[in-house]
Design a protein around this motif. Structure first.
Motif, PDB file in Angstrom:
ATOM      1  N   ALA A 150       0.265  -1.192   0.175  1.00  0.00           N
ATOM      2  CA  ALA A 150       0.177   0.235  -0.036  1.00  0.00           C
ATOM      3  C   ALA A 150       0.825   1.637  -0.095  1.00  0.00           C
ATOM      4  CB  ALA A 150      -1.073   0.244   1.215  1.00  0.00           C
ATOM      5  N   TRP A 151       1.927   1.930   0.809  1.00  0.00           N
ATOM      6  CA  TRP A 151       3.260   2.336   1.072  1.00  0.00           C
ATOM      7  C   TRP A 151       3.289   2.893  -0.278  1.00  0.00           C
ATOM      8  CZ3 TRP A 151       8.337   2.261  -1.044  1.00  0.00           C
ATOM      9  CH2 TRP A 151       8.869   0.520  -0.833  1.00  0.00           C
ATOM     10  N   LEU A 152       3.392   1.599  -1.560  1.00  0.00           N
ATOM     11  CA  LEU A 152       4.421   1.913  -2.368  1.00  0.00           C
ATOM     12  C   LEU A 152       2.686   2.734  -3.983  1.00  0.00           C
ATOM     13  CD1 LEU A 152       6.553   1.916  -4.289  1.00  0.00           C
ATOM     14  CD2 LEU A 152       5.781  -0.543  -5.503  1.00  0.00           C
ATOM     15  N   GLY A 153       2.085   2.261  -3.502  1.00  0.00           N
ATOM     16  CA  GLY A 153       0.677   3.298  -4.140  1.00  0.00           C
ATOM     17  C   GLY A 153       0.564   3.876  -3.734  1.00  0.00           C
ATOM     18  N   GLU A 154       0.900   4.668  -2.464  1.00  0.00           N
ATOM     19  CA  GLU A 154       0.197   6.118  -2.051  1.00  0.00           C
ATOM     20  C   GLU A 154       1.514   6.797  -2.768  1.00  0.00           C
ATOM     21  OE1 GLU A 154      -0.640   9.829  -0.072  1.00  0.00           O
ATOM     22  OE2 GLU A 154      -1.994   7.391  -0.560  1.00  0.00           O
ATOM     23  N   LEU A 155       2.700   6.471  -3.279  1.00  0.00           N
ATOM     24  CA  LEU A 155       3.958   7.092  -3.465  1.00  0.00           C
ATOM     25  C   LEU A 155       3.489   7.337  -4.360  1.00  0.00           C
ATOM     26  CD1 LEU A 155       7.445   8.014  -2.617  1.00  0.00           C
ATOM     27  CD2 LEU A 155       8.089   5.960  -3.619  1.00  0.00           C
ATOM     28  N   GLY A 156       2.509   6.262  -5.203  1.00  0.00           N
ATOM     29  CA  GLY A 156       2.808   7.237  -7.230  1.00  0.00           C
ATOM     30  C   GLY A 156       1.345   8.380  -6.877  1.00  0.00           C
TER      31      GLY A 156
END
Length: 216
Positions: free
Chosen positions: A90-96
Motif C-alpha cells: 500500500a505504501w508504494l501505491g501512496e507514493l505513486g
C-alpha cells in the motif's frame, strides 16, 4: 555530487509528460533500494524476460501485484518459476499517487489505486527498446522512479517508434510521470551510463520502478 552551476528544472516534455529531477532524497532512495533487493529474491524474483519471438530483454525484471509477461498480466510468474507474484504494498501505491499529484497537479491524481510495479534492473550493457505501456485496462498516469546509474530515457510520440522523440537524462532520484495525451506514447532506454550512481547509494547499475493501475 558536486553542486551544479544550473540546477536541473522540472520540465514538461510533452503535454501530460513531466520530468521532476531529484524527487526522491537519498534516504528515500536507500529505502526503495532495500525493498527492491528483497523483492528481487526468489521465489517470483528477478528474471530474464523472453519475448514470443524468442529474443530476451537485456534488462531483468521483477513484478509486484500483477506479473507482466509479453503481452499480458497474470497472478503467477507464468514465464518463470510459476510462483505467485509478490504483493503490491500500500505504501508504494501512496507514493505513486503523491508522484502524480506533484508532477501533474492535485487534480490529476487518479481515484484508482496503483496495483502494479514493474522493477527493471539495467547493468552497463542493458537497454530497453521503444514500446508502449498498453496492456492495462486503465489510462491512469504511469509513474517512473529511477535509482542508481544515469540513463538516457527516450520519450516519443503516440503513433510510431520513430521520431519525433525527446531524450531526457534520468538520474538517481528522478521522477517521470506520463498520462493524459501522453499515456500511450512510445518510450525506451537506449543507453545507461555506468558508474554514475551516487556512491552513497551503494548500487552498481540502474533500477527503474514503474507504477501502473491495472484496471483488472
Amino acid at each position: 555530487m558536486d553542486v551544479e552551476l544550473f540546477p536541473r528544472a522540472r520540465t514538461e516534455v510533452t503535454p501530460g509528460a513531466v520530468h521532476v529531477p531529484d524527487w526522491l532524497d537519498l534516504e528515500r532512495q536507500r529505502e526503495l533500494l532495500t525493498a527492491c533487493r528483497e523483492w528481487a529474491r526468489p521465489p517470483a524474483g528477478l528474471r530474464t524476460v523472453r519475448t514470443p519471438g524468442g529474443s530476451t530483454m537485456t534488462a531483468r525484471q521483477v513484478c509486484l501485484g500483477w506479473h507482466w509477461y509479453p503481452y499480458a498480466y497474470a497472478r503467477t510468474v507464468v514465464d518463470g518459476d510459476g510462483a505467485p507474484v509478490k504483493p503490491f504494498p500500500a505504501w508504494l501505491g501512496e507514493l505513486g499517487r503523491r508522484a502524480v499529484a506533484d508532477a501533474l497537479g492535485p487534480g490529476a491524481a487518479t481515484a484508482a489505486a496503483y496495483d502494479i510495479a514493474l522493477i527493471n534492473f539495467y547493468d552497463a550493457g542493458a537497454r530497453m527498446g521503444m514500446h508502449r505501456d498498453s496492456d492495462e485496462k486503465c489510462d491512469a498516469p504511469v509513474v517512473s522512479l529511477s535509482l542508481g546509474d544515469t540513463c538516457v530515457f527516450r520519450f516519443g510520440n503516440t503513433e510510431a517508434r520513430t521520431r519525433p522523440y525527446t531524450d531526457i537524462e534520468l538520474r538517481s532520484g528522478d521522477l517521470f510521470v506520463f498520462g493524459g495525451p501522453s499515456r500511450s506514447a512510445y518510450h525506451g532506454v537506449p543507453r545507461v551510463h555506468p558508474g554514475t550512481a551516487p556512491p552513497e547509494l551503494g548500487l552498481t547499475g540502474r533500477l527503474n520502478i514503474t507504477l501502473r493501475v491495472s484496471g483488472l
